[in-house]
Scaffold this motif. Sequence first.
Motif, PDB file in Angstrom:
ATOM      1  N   VAL C  73       0.862  -1.188   0.000  1.00 32.12           N
ATOM      2  CA  VAL C  73       0.000   0.000   0.000  1.00 32.12           C
ATOM      3  C   VAL C  73       0.898   1.238   0.000  1.00 32.12           C
ATOM      4  CG1 VAL C  73      -1.650   1.330   1.346  1.00 32.12           C
ATOM      5  CG2 VAL C  73      -1.907  -1.139   1.189  1.00 32.12           C
ATOM      6  N   GLY C  74       1.924   1.170   0.836  1.00 30.76           N
ATOM      7  CA  GLY C  74       2.870   2.275   0.920  1.00 30.76           C
ATOM      8  C   GLY C  74       3.601   2.527  -0.382  1.00 30.76           C
ATOM      9  N   VAL C  75       3.979   1.446  -1.054  1.00 28.65           N
ATOM     10  CA  VAL C  75       4.677   1.609  -2.334  1.00 28.65           C
ATOM     11  C   VAL C  75       3.784   2.373  -3.306  1.00 28.65           C
ATOM     12  CG1 VAL C  75       5.537   0.398  -4.382  1.00 28.65           C
ATOM     13  CG2 VAL C  75       6.183  -0.389  -2.118  1.00 28.65           C
ATOM     14  N   GLY C  76       2.512   1.976  -3.360  1.00 25.13           N
ATOM     15  CA  GLY C  76       1.573   2.664  -4.244  1.00 25.13           C
ATOM     16  C   GLY C  76       1.448   4.133  -3.891  1.00 25.13           C
ATOM     17  N   ALA C  77       1.311   4.394  -2.582  1.00 27.57           N
ATOM     18  CA  ALA C  77       1.141   5.780  -2.153  1.00 27.57           C
ATOM     19  C   ALA C  77       2.377   6.620  -2.454  1.00 27.57           C
ATOM     20  CB  ALA C  77       0.827   5.814  -0.660  1.00 27.57           C
ATOM     21  N   TYR C  78       3.548   6.060  -2.172  1.00 22.72           N
ATOM     22  CA  TYR C  78       4.771   6.821  -2.420  1.00 22.72           C
ATOM     23  C   TYR C  78       5.058   6.987  -3.906  1.00 22.72           C
ATOM     24  CZ  TYR C  78       6.538   7.890   2.187  1.00 22.72           C
ATOM     25  OH  TYR C  78       6.707   8.446   3.439  1.00 22.72           O
ATOM     26  N   ALA C  79       4.625   6.029  -4.700  1.00 24.40           N
ATOM     27  CA  ALA C  79       4.805   6.194  -6.151  1.00 24.40           C
ATOM     28  C   ALA C  79       4.092   7.462  -6.604  1.00 24.40           C
ATOM     29  CB  ALA C  79       4.263   4.971  -6.891  1.00 24.40           C
ATOM     30  N   VAL C  80       2.894   7.648  -6.078  1.00 23.65           N
ATOM     31  CA  VAL C  80       2.145   8.863  -6.408  1.00 23.65           C
ATOM     32  C   VAL C  80       2.820  10.085  -5.803  1.00 23.65           C
ATOM     33  CG1 VAL C  80      -0.026  10.085  -5.977  1.00 23.65           C
ATOM     34  CG2 VAL C  80      -0.075   7.696  -6.656  1.00 23.65           C
ATOM     35  N   GLY C  81       3.161   9.972  -4.511  1.00 18.27           N
ATOM     36  CA  GLY C  81       3.741  11.113  -3.806  1.00 18.27           C
ATOM     37  C   GLY C  81       5.032  11.608  -4.427  1.00 18.27           C
ATOM     38  N   PRO C 149       3.334  15.695   1.496  1.00 16.25           N
ATOM     39  CA  PRO C 149       2.043  16.129   0.933  1.00 16.25           C
ATOM     40  C   PRO C 149       2.032  15.908  -0.574  1.00 16.25           C
ATOM     41  CG  PRO C 149       3.116  17.891   2.175  1.00 16.25           C
ATOM     42  CD  PRO C 149       4.131  16.833   1.969  1.00 16.25           C
ATOM     43  N   VAL C 150       0.866  15.566  -1.073  1.00 15.61           N
ATOM     44  CA  VAL C 150       0.721  15.386  -2.515  1.00 15.61           C
ATOM     45  C   VAL C 150      -0.014  16.618  -3.033  1.00 15.61           C
ATOM     46  CG1 VAL C 150      -0.321  13.956  -4.319  1.00 15.61           C
ATOM     47  CG2 VAL C 150       0.645  12.888  -2.275  1.00 15.61           C
ATOM     48  N   GLU C 151       0.760  17.520  -3.654  1.00 16.33           N
ATOM     49  CA  GLU C 151       0.196  18.817  -4.039  1.00 16.33           C
ATOM     50  C   GLU C 151      -0.898  18.695  -5.068  1.00 16.33           C
ATOM     51  OE1 GLU C 151       1.152  21.535  -2.522  1.00 16.33           O
ATOM     52  OE2 GLU C 151       2.771  20.611  -1.391  1.00 16.33           O
ATOM     53  N   GLN C 152      -0.684  17.774  -6.007  1.00 18.73           N
ATOM     54  CA  GLN C 152      -1.677  17.645  -7.066  1.00 18.73           C
ATOM     55  C   GLN C 152      -2.114  16.206  -7.216  1.00 18.73           C
ATOM     56  OE1 GLN C 152      -0.595  18.995 -11.098  1.00 18.73           O
ATOM     57  NE2 GLN C 152      -2.816  19.124 -11.259  1.00 18.73           N
ATOM     58  N   LEU C 234      -5.236   5.756  -2.153  1.00 15.74           N
ATOM     59  CA  LEU C 234      -5.162   6.349  -0.818  1.00 15.74           C
ATOM     60  C   LEU C 234      -4.425   7.687  -0.850  1.00 15.74           C
ATOM     61  CD1 LEU C 234      -5.772   5.900   2.201  1.00 15.74           C
ATOM     62  CD2 LEU C 234      -3.556   4.779   2.399  1.00 15.74           C
ATOM     63  N   ALA C 235      -3.321   7.722  -1.580  1.00 13.33           N
ATOM     64  CA  ALA C 235      -2.560   8.969  -1.665  1.00 13.33           C
ATOM     65  C   ALA C 235      -3.412  10.064  -2.284  1.00 13.33           C
ATOM     66  CB  ALA C 235      -1.294   8.756  -2.483  1.00 13.33           C
ATOM     67  N   ASN C 236      -4.263   9.674  -3.206  1.00 12.60           N
ATOM     68  CA  ASN C 236      -5.142  10.660  -3.827  1.00 12.60           C
ATOM     69  C   ASN C 236      -6.255  11.104  -2.889  1.00 12.60           C
ATOM     70  OD1 ASN C 236      -4.622  11.411  -6.755  1.00 12.60           O
ATOM     71  ND2 ASN C 236      -4.190   9.229  -6.739  1.00 12.60           N
ATOM     72  N   LEU C 237      -6.689  10.219  -2.035  1.00 12.30           N
ATOM     73  CA  LEU C 237      -7.748  10.579  -1.092  1.00 12.30           C
ATOM     74  C   LEU C 237      -7.227  11.562  -0.054  1.00 12.30           C
ATOM     75  CD1 LEU C 237     -10.529  10.178   0.246  1.00 12.30           C
ATOM     76  CD2 LEU C 237      -9.520   8.310   1.543  1.00 12.30           C
ATOM     77  N   THR C 238      -6.087  11.217   0.543  1.00 11.04           N
ATOM     78  CA  THR C 238      -5.589  12.037   1.636  1.00 11.04           C
ATOM     79  C   THR C 238      -4.675  13.169   1.175  1.00 11.04           C
ATOM     80  OG1 THR C 238      -3.701  10.561   1.907  1.00 11.04           O
ATOM     81  CG2 THR C 238      -5.642  10.093   3.241  1.00 11.04           C
ATOM     82  N   SER C 239      -4.325  13.153  -0.101  1.00 10.13           N
ATOM     83  CA  SER C 239      -3.351  14.109  -0.647  1.00 10.13           C
ATOM     84  C   SER C 239      -2.086  14.089   0.182  1.00 10.13           C
ATOM     85  CB  SER C 239      -3.926  15.545  -0.658  1.00 10.13           C
ATOM     86  OG  SER C 239      -4.911  15.645  -1.632  1.00 10.13           O
ATOM     87  N   PHE C 240      -1.711  12.897   0.577  1.00  8.51           N
ATOM     88  CA  PHE C 240      -0.610  12.778   1.529  1.00  8.51           C
ATOM     89  C   PHE C 240      -0.069  11.362   1.446  1.00  8.51           C
ATOM     90  CE2 PHE C 240       1.687  14.403   4.990  1.00  8.51           C
ATOM     91  CZ  PHE C 240       1.760  13.470   6.011  1.00  8.51           C
TER      92      PHE C 240
END
Lengths: 305, 246, 341
Positions: C73-81, C149-152, C234-240
Amino acid sequence: MVWTLFFSQVLNGIQLGMLLFLLAAGLTLVFGIMNFVNLSHGSFYMMGAYFAAATLARTDSFLLAGLAGVVGAMALAWVIERVALRRLYSHDHLNQVLATLGLIMFFNELVRMIWGSQPLFTAPPSWASGNFAFGDIGYPSYRLLIIGAGAAVAVGSYLLIHRTRIGMLVRASSTHADMVAALGVNARLLNTALFSVGAGLAALAGWLVGPIVSVQSGMGDTVLILALVVIVIGGIGSIRGAFYASLAVGLVDTMGRAYMPQILRGFLDRNVADAAGPALASMLIYLFMAAILAAKPDGLFPVKR
Amino acid sequence: MSFLSITGLVKRFGGLVATDRFHLELPKGELHALIGPNGAGKTTLMGQITGELAPSEGDIRLDGQSILGWDAPRRALAGIARSYQITQLLKGFSVLENVQMMVQARQGHSFRFWGPVGRQGDIVQPAMEALDHMGLAHRAHDDVMALAHGEHRQLELAMALAMKPRLLLLDEPLAGMSQAESATMIDLLKRLKGHYTILLVEHDMQAVFSLADRISVLVYGRAIACDTPSGIQRDEDVRRAYLGDE
Amino acid sequence: MTPEKLDWRTPRPWLAALLIGGLLLVPTISSWLGQSFYLSFATRIVIYALAATGLNLILGYGGLVSLGGSLFVGVGAYAVGISAFHGLTNGWAQLGIALVITLVIAVGCGLVSLRTRGIGFIMITLAFGQMFYFLTVSLKQYGGDDGLPVEQRSVFNPLPALDSKVALYYLALAVLLVVMYATWRLVHSRFGYVLRGFQSNERRMLAAGYPRLRYQLTAFVLSALVCALAGVLLANLTSFTSPSYLSWQASGELLLMVVLGGMGTVIGPVLGAVVLLVLEESLSGITQHWMIVLGPVILVVALVSKQGLWGAVLQWKAREHTAAAPPPSASSVPVATEGTA
């Protein structure tokens, strides 16, 4: 100067190793003999630290604090094992994982409720603070105390396991638990006692480590993971394995953190080395574990059943 | 050339010698029975042939080729099938599914993620046939744990046969069966004779003597005799060690 | 036995349809209630349900107790971040990166972990999860311990912009439904049978001619990929994104969702996610120290549960129905693995 640093890092590594051994010894026996995945082991470490710190605050006696920590944790462990955990021995590992995760959550929150979120203060005893001189080189006496305590437990547990009747029962149980029970030994009592002693050792570590780390909620979690790595490397069920693996992990982790950036600077750009150094250092013991397991999937000293 | 050739097989467990320089030459199509008192090492021997146990010494050759060092799946695909003394069924599956699983192993690879097996004729058909052979077709869709003991033993055999084996290892197929059930099973085994090379471990002497082409007698891991049924009956060593002086 | 066809005479498909129908209607209900919080909360539930469904593949159907779910899950989130940090906001590209990295890590970790069984496997997956947790903590340029933080938000052309909460919800739900369906198909396929066979009786499967490693590794990787998908959402939901997404506590939570809801069923993990997150949310509304309640609850669940909520519901309903209904499918009863997870 370089050698001073090297010397103290080696001792730090050994000290960490000793602490890990205190945790791993009890843990590996519970895993190996009772086939029980006990993730709440770190909670007893934490409770030991808290009981000790609270007692120290009240009595100003380091030794009394230790007694409170160990005895308190052992009593707690005794109760929990009898009331809840022993029902899980026959269950799947999955249920054991969940149950002990639930316990971690409970204890972490409990200490927050009782003692708050701020770290609790403890200090080394006056007779063990200050530095011990190895010729020109000084090293904190307290850390030597920890090394001594760990070594004493190692020797003690060796003698207990190999030279006493109880130890024989423990050894027999680790390979043939049902046989031992069939011979009329009160297996339930043995299990409860084993669990309790393991918790006591963890609490001992918690008491000793208090002055050099933060006594706070969740402190058991990281150290638990390290202990798990140790017993996986050492071989589940083997105290000898736990001893060697603890030392190895303690040294690899400490020396890795101390020297990784330097080592990397040898063949990488300085900035990259300084950035990658700490990252690689924190991953080092896991890579070490993976390497050992690639060669020996059951650990260094697997207990054959 | 023998189909199954075992030479100088030794298996040690620490100080215990479970298999003691065992030799066997099994020609193709023979039904060879392995008898001996409990603890003689019959199941240990089976385990070494299927690949579940590694011998300490010796060689095992299938159709001329040494299979030492081959793991269990590889030996299974080479044509060695076994039925177990203590039934090893796939719990949580139906009777048909248990057999299907055996068939599936030899029907191409199993890295197919979409098509339901239930609709794959090349798996379901042979499985149903195997069940039919054993008279279990009417139980095809029942949960495997709902079967009676005798039916379990029949299913074990059906599953072994579904693997289209060349060498069939049967570990006490009649264990725990009633007279009637045994008679049916012996009948089934008679029909298998000649079509497969069979190594049969059994305690039921009537079955052994009516089915076997040759018999090996195993005592403390050693074969003390290897002969035709009538030869075994007359053998002094066997009488003394196993059958008793009758 | 996992039946291939849905039998509408039994309550099972109806309850499942009810749950899915409820999920489909959430945005409508949420806007009617006027609180956008419910929509965000529901999106969280859907995303965790997705991760739990992924974990269920190796846990419920493969019998492998992994504490490394949160890693992927973290890998996916950090890929986005990390991509967004460097200006790459194309969702498809981010997804591609996430999946490739997940593939590499999953194969690597899987090869090492699957050499052991039982307790060893649990410990090793936990240790690998921790390894990557510390890796993310040490990535100072990407926030380290404080998170990034995921700015966009990710841009998935031609899909609507994910800045709309409704769009994000429906995207997550669509992914969940597709993965659920794919899981259902997979379970009945050849691969699914082999995987479940190994969970049931490894010895028998080996004797049949199936090599263990390749199948379990494939399942491990597939499971990881689904978790990574959840991470991207998840990264898109929390922008984080933060190291806490990779914590062992998060892995434990996923495990709990699967067990609570019912392992080895398609609906189970979804139900488990709904129940657990709603429970956590309600408890934290009551007291700040909700974990002291949840902890023992988990303990009790572990002591008592064999089939999870979904299984329990089915057993109860099945007893009400007489011979007209087919026997309770064993898909609702996880095959008890005697210590060989």
